[in-house]
Design a protein around this motif. Structure first.
Motif, PDB file in Angstrom:
ATOM      1  N   ASN A   1       0.884  -1.163   0.000  1.00  0.00           N
ATOM      2  CA  ASN A   1       0.000   0.000   0.000  1.00  0.00           C
ATOM      3  C   ASN A   1       0.923   1.214   0.000  1.00  0.00           C
ATOM      4  O   ASN A   1       1.514   1.557   1.028  1.00  0.00           O
ATOM      5  CB  ASN A   1      -0.890  -0.030   1.249  1.00  0.00           C
ATOM      6  N   ALA A   2       1.072   1.825  -1.162  1.00  0.00           N
ATOM      7  CA  ALA A   2       2.147   2.813  -1.379  1.00  0.00           C
ATOM      8  C   ALA A   2       1.804   4.207  -0.851  1.00  0.00           C
ATOM      9  O   ALA A   2       1.915   5.209  -1.553  1.00  0.00           O
ATOM     10  CB  ALA A   2       2.496   2.868  -2.854  1.00  0.00           C
ATOM     11  N   THR A   3       1.394   4.254   0.423  1.00  0.00           N
ATOM     12  CA  THR A   3       1.050   5.555   1.020  1.00  0.00           C
ATOM     13  C   THR A   3       1.759   5.691   2.366  1.00  0.00           C
ATOM     14  O   THR A   3       1.240   6.310   3.285  1.00  0.00           O
ATOM     15  CB  THR A   3      -0.471   5.662   1.267  1.00  0.00           C
ATOM     16  N   PHE A   4       2.947   5.097   2.457  1.00  0.00           N
ATOM     17  CA  PHE A   4       3.559   4.921   3.763  1.00  0.00           C
ATOM     18  C   PHE A   4       5.054   5.215   3.703  1.00  0.00           C
ATOM     19  O   PHE A   4       5.874   4.336   3.896  1.00  0.00           O
ATOM     20  CB  PHE A   4       3.291   3.449   4.150  1.00  0.00           C
TER      21      PHE A   4
ATOM     22  N   TYR B   1       8.648   3.688   3.789  1.00  0.00           N
ATOM     23  CA  TYR B   1       8.607   2.249   3.469  1.00  0.00           C
ATOM     24  C   TYR B   1       8.113   2.020   2.045  1.00  0.00           C
ATOM     25  O   TYR B   1       8.664   1.191   1.321  1.00  0.00           O
ATOM     26  CB  TYR B   1       7.761   1.493   4.505  1.00  0.00           C
ATOM     27  N   GLU B   2       7.067   2.742   1.648  1.00  0.00           N
ATOM     28  CA  GLU B   2       6.634   2.698   0.247  1.00  0.00           C
ATOM     29  C   GLU B   2       5.810   3.934  -0.074  1.00  0.00           C
ATOM     30  O   GLU B   2       4.947   4.333   0.697  1.00  0.00           O
ATOM     31  CB  GLU B   2       5.802   1.446  -0.095  1.00  0.00           C
ATOM     32  N   SER B   3       6.153   4.533  -1.218  1.00  0.00           N
ATOM     33  CA  SER B   3       5.392   5.679  -1.709  1.00  0.00           C
ATOM     34  C   SER B   3       5.710   5.832  -3.195  1.00  0.00           C
ATOM     35  O   SER B   3       6.608   5.179  -3.714  1.00  0.00           O
ATOM     36  CB  SER B   3       5.764   6.956  -0.943  1.00  0.00           C
ATOM     37  N   TYR B   4       4.959   6.679  -3.856  1.00  0.00           N
ATOM     38  CA  TYR B   4       5.184   6.882  -5.292  1.00  0.00           C
ATOM     39  C   TYR B   4       6.217   7.977  -5.540  1.00  0.00           C
ATOM     40  O   TYR B   4       6.234   9.007  -4.872  1.00  0.00           O
ATOM     41  CB  TYR B   4       3.872   7.278  -5.981  1.00  0.00           C
ATOM     42  N   GLU B   5       7.067   7.720  -6.520  1.00  0.00           N
ATOM     43  CA  GLU B   5       7.972   8.733  -7.075  1.00  0.00           C
ATOM     44  C   GLU B   5       7.678   8.698  -8.560  1.00  0.00           C
ATOM     45  O   GLU B   5       8.112   7.783  -9.256  1.00  0.00           O
ATOM     46  CB  GLU B   5       9.414   8.333  -6.788  1.00  0.00           C
TER      47      GLU B   5
ATOM     48  N   VAL C   1       8.651   3.412  -4.618  1.00  0.00           N
ATOM     49  CA  VAL C   1      10.007   3.383  -4.051  1.00  0.00           C
ATOM     50  C   VAL C   1       9.910   3.290  -2.534  1.00  0.00           C
ATOM     51  O   VAL C   1       8.853   3.505  -1.953  1.00  0.00           O
ATOM     52  CB  VAL C   1      10.798   4.653  -4.444  1.00  0.00           C
ATOM     53  N   GLY C   2      11.038   2.975  -1.897  1.00  0.00           N
ATOM     54  CA  GLY C   2      11.077   2.964  -0.439  1.00  0.00           C
ATOM     55  C   GLY C   2      11.780   1.731   0.095  1.00  0.00           C
ATOM     56  O   GLY C   2      12.278   0.889  -0.661  1.00  0.00           O
ATOM     57  N   ILE C   3      11.827   1.638   1.420  1.00  0.00           N
ATOM     58  CA  ILE C   3      12.540   0.555   2.092  1.00  0.00           C
ATOM     59  C   ILE C   3      12.018  -0.809   1.641  1.00  0.00           C
ATOM     60  O   ILE C   3      12.788  -1.692   1.263  1.00  0.00           O
ATOM     61  CB  ILE C   3      12.394   0.697   3.627  1.00  0.00           C
ATOM     62  N   ASP C   4      10.687  -0.991   1.686  1.00  0.00           N
ATOM     63  CA  ASP C   4      10.121  -2.300   1.337  1.00  0.00           C
ATOM     64  C   ASP C   4      10.368  -2.658  -0.121  1.00  0.00           C
ATOM     65  O   ASP C   4      10.655  -3.808  -0.447  1.00  0.00           O
ATOM     66  CB  ASP C   4       8.611  -2.327   1.631  1.00  0.00           C
TER      67      ASP C   4
ATOM     68  N   GLY D   1      -2.973 -16.184  -3.306  1.00  0.00           N
ATOM     69  CA  GLY D   1      -1.896 -16.466  -4.261  1.00  0.00           C
ATOM     70  C   GLY D   1      -1.772 -15.421  -5.347  1.00  0.00           C
ATOM     71  O   GLY D   1      -0.968 -15.543  -6.272  1.00  0.00           O
ATOM     72  N   LYS D   2      -2.571 -14.341  -5.251  1.00  0.00           N
ATOM     73  CA  LYS D   2      -2.478 -13.248  -6.233  1.00  0.00           C
ATOM     74  C   LYS D   2      -1.126 -12.530  -6.081  1.00  0.00           C
ATOM     75  O   LYS D   2      -0.568 -12.007  -7.028  1.00  0.00           O
ATOM     76  CB  LYS D   2      -3.631 -12.263  -5.988  1.00  0.00           C
ATOM     77  N   ALA D   3      -0.622 -12.525  -4.841  1.00  0.00           N
ATOM     78  CA  ALA D   3       0.705 -11.958  -4.567  1.00  0.00           C
ATOM     79  C   ALA D   3       1.520 -12.990  -3.802  1.00  0.00           C
ATOM     80  O   ALA D   3       0.969 -13.764  -3.024  1.00  0.00           O
ATOM     81  CB  ALA D   3       0.575 -10.676  -3.759  1.00  0.00           C
ATOM     82  N   ASP D   4       2.838 -12.991  -4.039  1.00  0.00           N
ATOM     83  CA  ASP D   4       3.728 -13.924  -3.329  1.00  0.00           C
ATOM     84  C   ASP D   4       4.080 -13.402  -1.940  1.00  0.00           C
ATOM     85  O   ASP D   4       4.190 -14.171  -0.990  1.00  0.00           O
ATOM     86  CB  ASP D   4       5.031 -14.112  -4.122  1.00  0.00           C
ATOM     87  N   LEU D   5       4.271 -12.080  -1.865  1.00  0.00           N
ATOM     88  CA  LEU D   5       4.721 -11.448  -0.616  1.00  0.00           C
ATOM     89  C   LEU D   5       3.857 -10.248  -0.311  1.00  0.00           C
ATOM     90  O   LEU D   5       3.473  -9.516  -1.224  1.00  0.00           O
ATOM     91  CB  LEU D   5       6.141 -10.887  -0.778  1.00  0.00           C
ATOM     92  N   GLY D   6       3.601 -10.011   0.964  1.00  0.00           N
ATOM     93  CA  GLY D   6       3.025  -8.734   1.381  1.00  0.00           C
ATOM     94  C   GLY D   6       4.099  -7.984   2.140  1.00  0.00           C
ATOM     95  O   GLY D   6       4.540  -8.430   3.189  1.00  0.00           O
ATOM     96  N   LEU D   7       4.569  -6.868   1.568  1.00  0.00           N
ATOM     97  CA  LEU D   7       5.544  -6.016   2.262  1.00  0.00           C
ATOM     98  C   LEU D   7       4.969  -4.611   2.305  1.00  0.00           C
ATOM     99  O   LEU D   7       4.803  -3.980   1.270  1.00  0.00           O
ATOM    100  CB  LEU D   7       6.891  -5.985   1.520  1.00  0.00           C
ATOM    101  N   ALA D   8       4.642  -4.175   3.514  1.00  0.00           N
ATOM    102  CA  ALA D   8       3.978  -2.874   3.611  1.00  0.00           C
ATOM    103  C   ALA D   8       4.146  -2.296   5.008  1.00  0.00           C
ATOM    104  O   ALA D   8       3.178  -1.862   5.626  1.00  0.00           O
ATOM    105  CB  ALA D   8       2.497  -3.040   3.277  1.00  0.00           C
ATOM    106  N   GLY D   9       5.367  -2.329   5.510  1.00  0.00           N
ATOM    107  CA  GLY D   9       5.564  -1.899   6.889  1.00  0.00           C
ATOM    108  C   GLY D   9       4.597  -2.663   7.768  1.00  0.00           C
ATOM    109  O   GLY D   9       3.958  -2.104   8.648  1.00  0.00           O
ATOM    110  N   MET D  10       4.465  -3.978   7.489  1.00  0.00           N
ATOM    111  CA  MET D  10       3.440  -4.773   8.149  1.00  0.00           C
ATOM    112  C   MET D  10       3.969  -5.386   9.442  1.00  0.00           C
ATOM    113  O   MET D  10       4.982  -6.067   9.451  1.00  0.00           O
ATOM    114  CB  MET D  10       2.926  -5.872   7.215  1.00  0.00           C
TER     115      MET D  10
END
Length: 211
Positions: free
Chosen positions: A10-13, A16-20, A25-28, A60-69
């Motif tokens: 969720n690229a609003t964080f 860790y993740e955001s839009y450029e 882009v971001g840590i995750d 199974g739509k995604a392999d990994l969830g990475l979102a500052g979770m």
């Protein structure tokens, strides 16, 4: 997909993740790319609502969830988690001059998963995006925002009249969510994370985004 590692986020964080531009882009994003490289796979990132990430991993739509979770017992019932790759601190943002000076002053006022236990469900407003919560704070709709420390710093830097309380609320571990029972992928990702920690790559990524 064959040869592709798909990451749901969720690229609003930030950071860790955001839009450029059009890129996430971001840590995750950087850590997922490093994992994909180690496994000889191409990384594909899917942006979605935070609440949809676990479902995407389960189906199974995604392999990994990475979102500052954060790893929580409740989430562990739905997905498996990799080893932790970062530690998050929940901070509290209030308006400058607010009568709220510490966590204790929040009792009977506001918060999140922990907050519902601490302050009662009826006193907690949930927002899909940190920015929406901060907007509600600046407009006086809510008294305080509980959010991870790094995004908290970003919001306070870019929004006049806000401050972070000196006291941390909760410390927690961040990890990647993986479909329950997919031990091959879990072991492969944990193996990659171990190497990336040992060779300093993860620390380098964290240092790049967190000064």
């Amino acid at each position: 997909k064959d040869g592709v590692l798909t990451m749901a986020t969720n690229a609003t964080f930030p950071p860790y993740e955001s839009y450029e531009g059009n890129d996430i882009v971001g840590i995750d994003a950087d850590i997922a790319k490093a994992i994909a490289d180690k496994l000889g796979l191409k990384l594909e990132i899917q942006d979605m609502e935070f609440n949809s990430i676990i479902t995407a991993v389960q189906s199974g739509k995604a392999d990994l969830g990475l979102a500052g979770m954060t790893v929580t017992d409740e989430r562990k019932q739905s997905v498996d988690f990799t080893d932790s790759y970062a530690t998050g601190i929940q901070s509290v943002i209030v308006k400058e001059g607010s009568s709220i000076k510490s966590i204790d002053d929040l009792k009977g006022k506001t918060g999140d998963i922990y907050a519902k236990d601490d302050f009662g469900e009826e006193n907690v407003e949930e927002y899909n995006k940190g920015a929406d919560a901060v907007m509600a704070l600046t407009s006086g709709k809510i008294d305080a925002v509980i959010i991870d420390n790094q995004p908290a710093k970003s919001f306070v830097e870019t929004t006049d009249g806000l401050q972070i309380l000196d006291t941390d609320y909760v410390q927690e571990d961040y990890a990647a969510a993986i479909q329950k029972g997919n031990t091959d992928l879990l072991n492969a990702v944990n193996g990659a994370l171990k190497e990336l920690k040992e060779d300093g790559t993860i620390q380098k990524i964290l240092d790049k985004y967190i000064k």
